[in-house]
Design a protein around this motif. Sequence first.
Motif, PDB file in Angstrom:
ATOM      1  N   HIS A  77       2.299   1.705  -3.485  1.00 10.11           N
ATOM      2  CA  HIS A  77       1.316   1.626  -4.580  1.00 10.11           C
ATOM      3  C   HIS A  77       1.683   0.527  -5.581  1.00 10.11           C
ATOM      4  CE1 HIS A  77      -0.509   5.395  -3.169  1.00 10.11           C
ATOM      5  NE2 HIS A  77       0.726   5.850  -3.046  1.00 10.11           N
ATOM      6  N   MET A 103       0.826  -1.205   0.000  1.00  9.65           N
ATOM      7  CA  MET A 103       0.000   0.000   0.000  1.00  9.65           C
ATOM      8  C   MET A 103       0.856   1.250   0.000  1.00  9.65           C
ATOM      9  SD  MET A 103      -2.822  -1.227   2.833  1.00  9.65           S
ATOM     10  CE  MET A 103      -3.538   0.402   2.931  1.00  9.65           C
ATOM     11  N   ALA A 154      -3.650   1.944   7.997  1.00  7.44           N
ATOM     12  CA  ALA A 154      -3.466   0.527   7.671  1.00  7.44           C
ATOM     13  C   ALA A 154      -3.713  -0.324   8.905  1.00  7.44           C
ATOM     14  CB  ALA A 154      -2.064   0.277   7.132  1.00  7.44           C
TER      15      ALA A 154
END
Length: 338
Positions: A41, A38, A137
């Motif tokens: 990306h 994450m 997250a």
Amino acid sequence: MSRASRHPFPSGPVCRLPLVDKPFRYETIKSYLRRLTMLNHLPDGELCFYLDGTDELGRDLTRFLTPTNLELLAAVTGYNPARLRHTFPVQESLISADLPFTERRRRALHPQSNPDVLPDPIPACTLCAAARQPRGAKIMQWAPQNQRVCFQHQRWIGPPGRGYGRRQVDLSRTPSIIAAARQHQRLIRRHGRDRAAMFINRSHFVAVDLDDRRIIQRTVDDRLQSLLPEGETVCLSNDDAVTAARYPVAVALATIIASPRWRTQLAAPAHIAGPALRDLTRDINAALRLRHPWTPGWKRCELTEWILELRPGTRLRDLSTLLEQNPPNPCLSEGEDS
């Protein structure tokens, strides 16, 4: 992209990821790879494919915990492999493929949490995780059983650790749960992780049994009123809030049954076991402040089953006879309480 359509990674030097974050304590590798994906990306499964050649981590949690894969993880994160071993240890001699899956998983976890590690990963404290990247997250960790509370933020982190869509339980209005967590730590220092985990697990089932019998229901309900937001209720017995409300009862009981006195004296002849059973009954009723006094004659009771395990061959009515021959001394109890 499916595994069949992927091309193998080219050989040669590996470049460090532009953005990295250090692993959270006891964090699972799957959680750490998801955060790195994450943060940079990357496509889903890219780092998993890089480490293990598959799009998703397999059920065998030790398959990528090899020296080679640890070196690959160190290359893309820039961290020293020795530092990564503190969270993702590699024990080459202990993860043989001949071992059962559950044993391989247990031995692959953090060495300090092996004796009493929780069977499933749980979310870390959300307030502690908020300081990590990327923001928001969800961090999953293999937490030891004594890690029930975040003392810094006063949050219940498990088990069960699921929360059923709600925020983690706030313990700021229930100091008894914080005190129980500290007592749990003292139990570990006194008796060791293995024995403390055994006593806590046994006491947890006793607390559930007493709650089902509505003996500690008033105490649990009072704590639930402080733990839950106004107007919110729970309908599941294994909800985080219910488990947290029962936790002080389990710790108080574990503190009593952890004494080596009971293991030796309850297994002794009747003239020694009788007074010990009397004292045990008095201590349990005084510590738990039960709505109805507990006696060893209760049928299908976890506490009674524990005593019967210490006295093989003893029948339920024999325990009642022992207690009748050695009734509690009210004057002695009042003197001790004062």
